[in-house]
Design a protein around this motif. Structure first.
Motif, PDB file in Angstrom:
ATOM      1  N   HIS A  69      -4.552 -11.739  -6.368  1.00 41.91           N
ATOM      2  CA  HIS A  69      -3.450 -12.354  -7.109  1.00 41.91           C
ATOM      3  C   HIS A  69      -2.119 -12.088  -6.405  1.00 41.91           C
ATOM      4  O   HIS A  69      -1.273 -12.965  -6.274  1.00 41.91           O
ATOM      5  N   HIS A  70      -1.939 -10.835  -5.955  1.00 41.01           N
ATOM      6  CA  HIS A  70      -0.718 -10.519  -5.201  1.00 41.01           C
ATOM      7  C   HIS A  70      -0.952  -9.260  -4.371  1.00 41.01           C
ATOM      8  O   HIS A  70      -1.865  -8.464  -4.636  1.00 41.01           O
ATOM      9  N   THR A  71      -0.126  -9.111  -3.354  1.00 33.60           N
ATOM     10  CA  THR A  71      -0.150  -7.911  -2.515  1.00 33.60           C
ATOM     11  C   THR A  71       0.804  -6.882  -3.087  1.00 33.60           C
ATOM     12  O   THR A  71       1.968  -7.188  -3.388  1.00 33.60           O
ATOM     13  N   ILE A  72       0.307  -5.672  -3.242  1.00 33.03           N
ATOM     14  CA  ILE A  72       1.153  -4.589  -3.749  1.00 33.03           C
ATOM     15  C   ILE A  72       1.969  -3.987  -2.617  1.00 33.03           C
ATOM     16  O   ILE A  72       3.178  -3.799  -2.731  1.00 33.03           O
ATOM     17  N   SER A  73       1.304  -3.686  -1.512  1.00 32.46           N
ATOM     18  CA  SER A  73       2.008  -3.018  -0.413  1.00 32.46           C
ATOM     19  C   SER A  73       1.167  -3.068   0.847  1.00 32.46           C
ATOM     20  O   SER A  73      -0.067  -3.193   0.785  1.00 32.46           O
ATOM     21  N   ARG A  74       1.826  -2.977   1.984  1.00 32.54           N
ATOM     22  CA  ARG A  74       1.158  -2.736   3.257  1.00 32.54           C
ATOM     23  C   ARG A  74       1.707  -1.425   3.787  1.00 32.54           C
ATOM     24  O   ARG A  74       2.918  -1.276   3.937  1.00 32.54           O
ATOM     25  N   ALA A  75       0.824  -0.479   4.029  1.00 31.29           N
ATOM     26  CA  ALA A  75       1.282   0.857   4.383  1.00 31.29           C
ATOM     27  C   ALA A  75       0.406   1.443   5.472  1.00 31.29           C
ATOM     28  O   ALA A  75      -0.704   0.966   5.747  1.00 31.29           O
ATOM     29  N   ALA A  76       0.922   2.500   6.083  1.00 29.09           N
ATOM     30  CA  ALA A  76       0.151   3.213   7.099  1.00 29.09           C
ATOM     31  C   ALA A  76      -1.090   3.833   6.470  1.00 29.09           C
ATOM     32  O   ALA A  76      -1.182   3.984   5.250  1.00 29.09           O
ATOM     33  N   ARG A  77      -2.014   4.192   7.295  1.00 29.50           N
ATOM     34  CA  ARG A  77      -3.247   4.804   6.817  1.00 29.50           C
ATOM     35  C   ARG A  77      -2.914   6.062   6.017  1.00 29.50           C
ATOM     36  O   ARG A  77      -2.154   6.922   6.481  1.00 29.50           O
ATOM     37  N   PRO A  78      -3.450   6.203   4.799  1.00 31.76           N
ATOM     38  CA  PRO A  78      -3.146   7.398   3.991  1.00 31.76           C
ATOM     39  C   PRO A  78      -3.654   8.657   4.678  1.00 31.76           C
ATOM     40  O   PRO A  78      -4.721   8.651   5.314  1.00 31.76           O
ATOM     41  N   ARG A  79      -2.885   9.736   4.549  1.00 27.17           N
ATOM     42  CA  ARG A  79      -3.262  10.999   5.174  1.00 27.17           C
ATOM     43  C   ARG A  79      -4.163  11.792   4.245  1.00 27.17           C
ATOM     44  O   ARG A  79      -3.912  11.877   3.046  1.00 27.17           O
ATOM     45  N   LYS A  80      -5.159  12.382   4.810  1.00 26.85           N
ATOM     46  CA  LYS A  80      -6.121  13.136   4.024  1.00 26.85           C
ATOM     47  C   LYS A  80      -5.451  14.393   3.463  1.00 26.85           C
ATOM     48  O   LYS A  80      -4.710  15.089   4.166  1.00 26.85           O
ATOM     49  N   GLY A  81      -5.697  14.663   2.179  1.00 27.97           N
ATOM     50  CA  GLY A  81      -5.170  15.876   1.560  1.00 27.97           C
ATOM     51  C   GLY A  81      -3.710  15.805   1.167  1.00 27.97           C
ATOM     52  O   GLY A  81      -3.129  16.807   0.754  1.00 27.97           O
ATOM     53  N   VAL A  82      -3.074  14.643   1.284  1.00 30.76           N
ATOM     54  CA  VAL A  82      -1.659  14.476   0.933  1.00 30.76           C
ATOM     55  C   VAL A  82      -1.563  13.661  -0.350  1.00 30.76           C
ATOM     56  O   VAL A  82      -2.218  12.624  -0.492  1.00 30.76           O
ATOM     57  N   ASP A  83      -0.763  14.167  -1.298  1.00 24.77           N
ATOM     58  CA  ASP A  83      -0.528  13.431  -2.549  1.00 24.77           C
ATOM     59  C   ASP A  83       0.371  12.246  -2.234  1.00 24.77           C
ATOM     60  O   ASP A  83       1.569  12.390  -2.037  1.00 24.77           O
ATOM     61  N   SER A  84      -0.245  11.082  -2.137  1.00 28.55           N
ATOM     62  CA  SER A  84       0.492   9.885  -1.741  1.00 28.55           C
ATOM     63  C   SER A  84       0.392   8.833  -2.838  1.00 28.55           C
ATOM     64  O   SER A  84      -0.605   8.772  -3.566  1.00 28.55           O
ATOM     65  N   ARG A  85       1.429   8.036  -2.950  1.00 32.03           N
ATOM     66  CA  ARG A  85       1.462   6.999  -3.978  1.00 32.03           C
ATOM     67  C   ARG A  85       2.046   5.716  -3.410  1.00 32.03           C
ATOM     68  O   ARG A  85       2.787   5.728  -2.429  1.00 32.03           O
ATOM     69  N   LEU A  86       1.717   4.634  -4.095  1.00 30.36           N
ATOM     70  CA  LEU A  86       2.392   3.362  -3.873  1.00 30.36           C
ATOM     71  C   LEU A  86       3.328   3.106  -5.037  1.00 30.36           C
ATOM     72  O   LEU A  86       3.094   3.572  -6.156  1.00 30.36           O
ATOM     73  N   VAL A  87       4.374   2.341  -4.788  1.00 34.30           N
ATOM     74  CA  VAL A  87       5.208   1.807  -5.862  1.00 34.30           C
ATOM     75  C   VAL A  87       4.745   0.381  -6.114  1.00 34.30           C
ATOM     76  O   VAL A  87       4.809  -0.474  -5.229  1.00 34.30           O
ATOM     77  N   TRP A  88       4.267   0.133  -7.298  1.00 32.97           N
ATOM     78  CA  TRP A  88       3.719  -1.176  -7.667  1.00 32.97           C
ATOM     79  C   TRP A  88       4.688  -1.859  -8.621  1.00 32.97           C
ATOM     80  O   TRP A  88       4.897  -1.394  -9.734  1.00 32.97           O
ATOM     81  N   VAL A  89       5.305  -2.924  -8.141  1.00 34.67           N
ATOM     82  CA  VAL A  89       6.148  -3.764  -8.983  1.00 34.67           C
ATOM     83  C   VAL A  89       5.379  -5.058  -9.211  1.00 34.67           C
ATOM     84  O   VAL A  89       5.344  -5.946  -8.353  1.00 34.67           O
ATOM     85  N   ALA A  90       4.734  -5.157 -10.358  1.00 33.33           N
ATOM     86  CA  ALA A  90       3.869  -6.304 -10.635  1.00 33.33           C
ATOM     87  C   ALA A  90       4.704  -7.543 -10.915  1.00 33.33           C
ATOM     88  O   ALA A  90       5.778  -7.453 -11.523  1.00 33.33           O
ATOM     89  N   PRO A  91       4.259  -8.711 -10.493  1.00 29.56           N
ATOM     90  CA  PRO A  91       4.988  -9.952 -10.826  1.00 29.56           C
ATOM     91  C   PRO A  91       4.897 -10.245 -12.319  1.00 29.56           C
ATOM     92  O   PRO A  91       4.051  -9.690 -13.037  1.00 29.56           O
ATOM     93  N   GLU A  92       5.770 -11.118 -12.787  1.00 26.66           N
ATOM     94  CA  GLU A  92       5.853 -11.392 -14.215  1.00 26.66           C
ATOM     95  C   GLU A  92       4.598 -12.045 -14.763  1.00 26.66           C
ATOM     96  O   GLU A  92       4.307 -11.930 -15.960  1.00 26.66           O
TER      97      GLU A  92
END
Length: 678
Positions: A69-92
């Motif tokens: 339906h939509h792309t949330i983000s394009r990001a680098a490969r997540p690092r193992k053991g790191v608390d990582s998050r995306l910011v998701w701004v959903a469309p209306e």
């Protein structure tokens, strides 16, 4: 044509079974309710992933990234053991039932969440109780505010992945240890920030919250409030009682501090009733005193016999009519209920429609009365016309019509003092911030300090009155909209004089005066006279607030020496109360004129017409890692609750700047921040 996402089936297809999901190298989940279009997606990498990762939202059964339906983000490969998050701004047009998917650089599925379920109305954060606010146009909110829109902020920023540990280790300098600065610190600290520093020019916490103890300490009860004094709690209108909701934040903060301090007696913040008015308050006008008692008449006596109040003021018919029209507007019961129960919505509707359909903040009282109500200049001058907006009159009418009040046992300074065990390790007294700059290469804010070396931070929260900030040489890159707000927002003034007496003689008069600010006089420059609400019928010395003068007299008294000003009030109290006031006066006093305070240069912000509409949106922006808070950035100025809510907003603003949506939502929910949408 909008596309919709089919609801996830009860059983996943064999190609993406539950078992296969658990074996994928990237785990995806949301941990807070999807009650707005804003969320954090938590990422845990369990295995190897090739290249950068694309995150999408779409059908839970799809094996093709293009079906999303939509792309949330394009990001680098997540690092193992790191608390990582995306910011998701959903469309209306987002729908419930879809899944978040992760695709590696070869478009292979490497992660998938469980089905995601949004609440039915994404424009509303669900809240219990009658004070919930739907943040949309239909409910009276215009697009610019007057609340902080975190969704819009993050739509514009387009953040990718967030390293949570790195975000929470950012250095943050908070300039000012008043109530807004302390509240900002508390919200950020409880959100997990580890490098917070408070820089305070003076040697005390609390800013314009200032209790003066004339003898002993808090529980010797000879003190007076030289800053804020009380909190309106409830209002009764049409035989129904309503909470004055915006002040609930003060009571909540006190409860939180008591918990954090393990209810230690030294730091406890306990509320007692505040007596705002009493029928035995004295009315001393034209030098008149009752012949049998030698005392001025009480309000109760005047109510029983109006002739004791002296001849009524002669008001011509046109002025009387104008006064009735203004009172009907600013004291309208339905409007007062709206303000008490939902200040934010009431304010927005006031700005949108205002008085007589002319727009609230775009009309000065003078202009409205003369040009719309067709009042004479004489009538307008008597009723009161200046460059202020009616809004201040409206919310003060609600507050001062409260049927129940509270104050803090031992003085309001106990509220900021309760922060001492929490912030003493991160607060540096005697550090007077007198400017800021920004290094675009290092992405750092530098706070300059008077007579000291400047200090560098990742972010800065300016929690100082604009009356102080306007003394700085503001950088050229700061937009003119915010510099205009800093330079042009007027500050109101107040002068107070507290006098100590050996006994509570006022409580032992023939008609005892038990607390209250009901004594009135026409002695020039006195203003309000307030008697203590605590330790009623106690022994030992106690202190009257002999004078609380604001407006014109707050400026006039500046030309008097402290000795002249105090002696004037000593004489005035003796004239009103008789010889007993002269005999009982201990000689101890405190005089506080806030225009003379070098750390405040005023008492509170007093916006003029149009300034709320012009400036409020500017306060809610971040300028090169700098955020402004303080009661001047609120819209119910001069109250502690105003400073606190600005601190919540400033902290949430920083959390969102760093992509910490879960923490922002938690803060908004915890502190009942109904004016913030996340």
């Amino acid at each position: 044509m909008k596309c919709t996402i089919p609801l996830a089936p009860l059983l996943l297809s064999s190609a993406v079974s539950a078992a296969s999901l658990s074996s994928l190298p990237v785990e995806l989940e949301t941990r807070s309710e999807l009650d707005s279009r804003l969320a954090n997606v938590h990422i845990t990498r369990r295995g190897e992933v090739q290249g950068a990762v694309t995150y999408t939202y779409g059908a839970c059964t799809s094996l093709d990234k293009r079906d999303a339906h939509h792309t949330i983000s394009r990001a680098a490969r997540p690092r193992k053991g790191v608390d990582s998050r995306l910011v998701w701004v959903a469309p209306e047009d987002v729908s419930s039932g879809g899944c978040i998917s992760a695709w590696d650089s070869t478009d292979k599925l490497v992660g998938r969440s469980s089905p995601q379920h949004f609440t039915s109305d994404l424009k509303r954060r669900k809240r219990s109780g009658p004070s919930s606010i739907e943040m949309n146009r239909e409910d009276g909110f215009d697009t610019w505010g007057p609340w902080f829109d975190g969704v819009a902020l993050l739509e514009a920023k387009a953040l990718a992945d967030v390293d949570v540990a790195a975000a929470k280790s950012k250095t943050v300098g908070i300039a000012g240890a008043g109530m807004s600065g302390l509240m900002t610190w508390l919200v950020l600290h409880q959100s997990g920030f580890t490098n917070l520093t408070i820089l305070e020019a003076g040697q005390r916490l609390g800013g314009r919250v200032r209790t003066e103890y004339l003898t002993g300490g808090p529980f010797d009860y000879s003190y007076q409030e030289m800053g804020p004094m009380r909190f309106p709690k409830e209002i009764t209108i049409k035989n129904q009682t309503y909470n004055i909701t915006d002040h609930q934040l003060v009571f909540q903060l006190a409860a939180e501090l008591n918990e954090l301090n393990n209810h230690a007696a030294n730091w406890s913040v306990d509320f007692i009733p505040w007596i705002q008015s009493t029928p035995n308050g004295l009315s001393y006008k034209n030098g008149f005193k009752l012949p049998d008692t030698g005392m001025p008449p009480t309000l109760a006596q005047i109510k029983a016999n109006s002739s004791l109040g002296g001849p009524p003021m002669i008001i011509d018919a046109a002025t009387q009519t104008l006064q009735e029209k203004i009172d009907a507007i600013t004291s309208d019961e339905d409007l007062m209920i709206a303000v008490a129960t939902n200040m934010h919505k009431a304010h927005s509707e006031f700005l949108a429609a205002g008085l007589g359909g002319k727009g609230g903040d775009s009309w000065s009282e003078f202009g409205y009365m003369v040009n719309y109500l067709n009042a004479t200049l004489n009538s307008t001058a008597i009723v009161g016309g200046d460059s202020s907006s009616f809004w201040g009159t409206i919310y003060d009418n609600v507050y001062f019509s409260a049927s129940a009040w509270r104050t803090i046992d031992g003085g309001l300074s106990r509220l900021p003092a309760a922060f001492h065990p929490l912030v003493d390790g991160v607060t540096r007294m005697g550090n007077w911030v007198d400017g800021f700059s920004f290094d675009s290469c290092k992405q750092k804010v530098s706070l300059s300090l008077k007579n000291k070396k400047a200090e560098e931070f990742d972010y800065a929260i300016i929690a100082m009155p604009f009356s102080q900030v306007r003394k700085w040489r503001l950088p050229q890159w700061l937009p003119s909209t915010i510099t205009s707000a800093i330079k042009n927002l007027p500050m109101g003034g107040a002068c107070k004089v507290a006098l100590e007496y050996r006994t509570r003689f006022w409580e032992h008069l023939e008609n005892p005066i038990i607390g209250g600010c009901s004594t009135t006089t026409d002695i020039p420059g006195v203003g309000s006279v307030c008697y203590p609400s605590g330790n009623i019928n106690g022994t030992g010395p106690a202190t009257i607030l002999a004078s609380y003068a604001s407006g014109d007299w707050a400026t006039r008294w500046l030309s008097f020496s402290e000795e002249e000003h105090v002696q004037y009030m000593v004489d005035a109290m003796a004239e009103i109360h008789g010889d007993v006031a002269s005999r009982e006066y201990t000689g101890k006093y405190n005089r506080k004129c806030w225009f003379l305070d070098p750390l405040a240069s005023g008492s509170w912000a007093e916006p003029e017409i149009g300034q709320h509409q012009l400036y409020l949106p500017e306060y809610f922006k971040t300028y090169n890692n700098i955020i402004f808070v303080g009661e001047q950035t609120s819209y119910t100025h001069a109250w502690i609750a105003s400073a606190l809510e600005s601190g919540v907003r400033g902290a949430v603003q920083l959390l969102l700047e760093l992509g910490l949506v879960d923490e922002a939502k938690a803060a908004v929910t915890k502190w009942m921040a109904r004016w913030i949408e996340v």
